[in-house]
Design a protein around this motif. Structure first.
Motif, short mmCIF file in Angstrom:
data_model
loop_
_atom_site.label_atom_id
_atom_site.label_comp_id
_atom_site.label_asym_id
_atom_site.label_seq_id
_atom_site.Cartn_x
_atom_site.Cartn_y
_atom_site.Cartn_z
N ASP A 292 0.84 -1.19 0.00
CA ASP A 292 0.00 0.00 0.00
C ASP A 292 0.89 1.25 0.00
O ASP A 292 1.64 1.47 0.95
CB ASP A 292 -0.90 0.00 1.24
CG ASP A 292 -1.95 1.08 1.20
OD1 ASP A 292 -1.58 2.25 1.02
OD2 ASP A 292 -3.14 0.75 1.34
N LYS B 156 -6.44 0.31 -2.30
CA LYS B 156 -5.66 1.09 -1.34
C LYS B 156 -6.37 1.19 0.01
O LYS B 156 -7.57 0.96 0.12
CB LYS B 156 -5.38 2.48 -1.90
CG LYS B 156 -4.48 2.48 -3.13
CD LYS B 156 -4.41 3.85 -3.79
CE LYS B 156 -3.76 4.87 -2.88
NZ LYS B 156 -3.61 6.18 -3.56
N GLY C 264 -5.05 -1.73 2.93
CA GLY C 264 -5.57 -2.19 1.66
C GLY C 264 -5.38 -3.69 1.48
O GLY C 264 -4.82 -4.37 2.35
#
Length: 331
Positions: free
Chosen positions: A185, A220, A231
């Protein structure tokens, strides 16, 4: 009826008592707020986000009945009585559905965080000095450490387990040989890099880990109030992220400790992509076993299949329903 409110619980409690309910029927009264910390929104946000315990109990019942033989297989092969008790109680917690009373009883008995902090701070362990769940990844009495630890953290988030790992080793007058932290992420990775990227023996990777090298779509992280939720891999994700296998990334690296705790099925994929390292190096392994009800027994089974000589333990680390983990320790 179970009523849970984060603000005004004293008023709701009084009203319910005046209506004829007794204290045992009110599962989130002021006493339990005090017991599990005054930061109620944090507690509730954890409890309500992705809980295995709160899945539909009829669906959970069907899954448990379907997998009864596999559950018995894993139960018989867990390493100690506490692991077997946690295993049975965690399944039972799934089957009762959304019950704060049952959750509180489970935490009293099996949560490392609740047990230790209650000893230190009594019912008011919301003290700023209270320990978080992250230290309990590493202070289990069945794990031994040395000066040659090469730790791989898959799903490193903001470094919330890298830092306790370093601290735990320093308390034992040890120093990690190297740490590799993977976080796909991009938003969360910025915090990871900021928190531990400057440590000389820590390498941070803005990528994921899976069963094969390549790219996958990734959703995300998102915010819920003041809290960030990480995420996860998803076919309809916002971005594309690089994926490595542990086997390909660490061909010549003496990995001694693997931690897998990304969301969804990424743990299964990560273990598949680490099968060579696991069979050759016999590293210690921590793997999240709580993202889905099946993971409570699928993860231990997979660890035993990767190496039948592993001793597999279960421990519940947190003051909420998440963070039940499987630990595989080489014989």
């Amino acid at each position: 009826m179970v009523i849970a409110v984060s603000l005004g619980s004293e008023v709701a409690n009084a009203q319910l008592l005046s209506m004829g309910l007794n204290a045992k029927q009110i599962y989130f009264a002021e006493q339990q707020r005090e017991k599990y910390g005054k930061r109620v929104r944090y507690y509730l946000s954890n409890c309500l986000c992705g809980l295995m315990a709160w899945q539909d109990k009829n669906q959970s019942s069907h899954i448990i009945e379907r997998d009864a033989d596999l559950i018995e297989f894993v139960y018989d092969r867990l390493a100690d009585d506490r692991s077997r008790d946690i295993f049975v109680s965690r399944i039972a917690l799934c089957l009762v559905g959304e019950s704060y009373g049952a959750l509180n009883e489970f935490l009293d008995e099996y949560s490392d965080t609740v047990i230790e902090n209650t000893k230190k701070f009594g019912l008011s362990w919301s003290s700023p000095m209270a320990e978080t769940e992250y230290k309990y990844y590493f202070n289990q009495d069945f794990i031994e450490y040395n000066d040659n630890e090469v730790f791989v953290d898959v799903g490193a988030e903001n470094g919330n387990t890298v830092i306790p790992f370093i601290e735990h080793l320093y308390q034992k007058n040890l120093k990690p040989k190297h740490i590799y932290a993977f976080e796909p992420d991009p938003d969360t990775f910025r915090f990871l890099k900021q928190n531990v990227g400057g440590v000389e023996y820590v390498s941070v990777e803005n990528s994921g880990v899976g069963s094969k090298n390549g790219e996958l779509r990734f959703r995300k992280s998102s915010m819920f109030g003041a809290y960030r939720y990480c995420g996860h891999i998803s076919p309809d994700g916002d971005i594309s992220v690089n994926i490595h296998t542990i086997d390909s990334y660490f061909i010549d690296t003496p990995v001694s400790f693997l931690k897998f705790d990304p969301s969804g099925d990424a743990i299964i994929a990560g273990l598949e992509g680490a099968s060579g390292i696991i069979s050759q190096r016999k590293p210690k392994i921590i793997a999240g076993a709580y993202h889905q009800i099946e993971n409570l027994y699928r993860i231990p089974k997979m660890l035993l299949e990767l190496d039948s000589n592993y001793r597999v333990y279960l421990r519940h680390l947190a003051f909420h329903a998440n963070e039940t983990h499987a630990f595989a320790i080489p014989a």
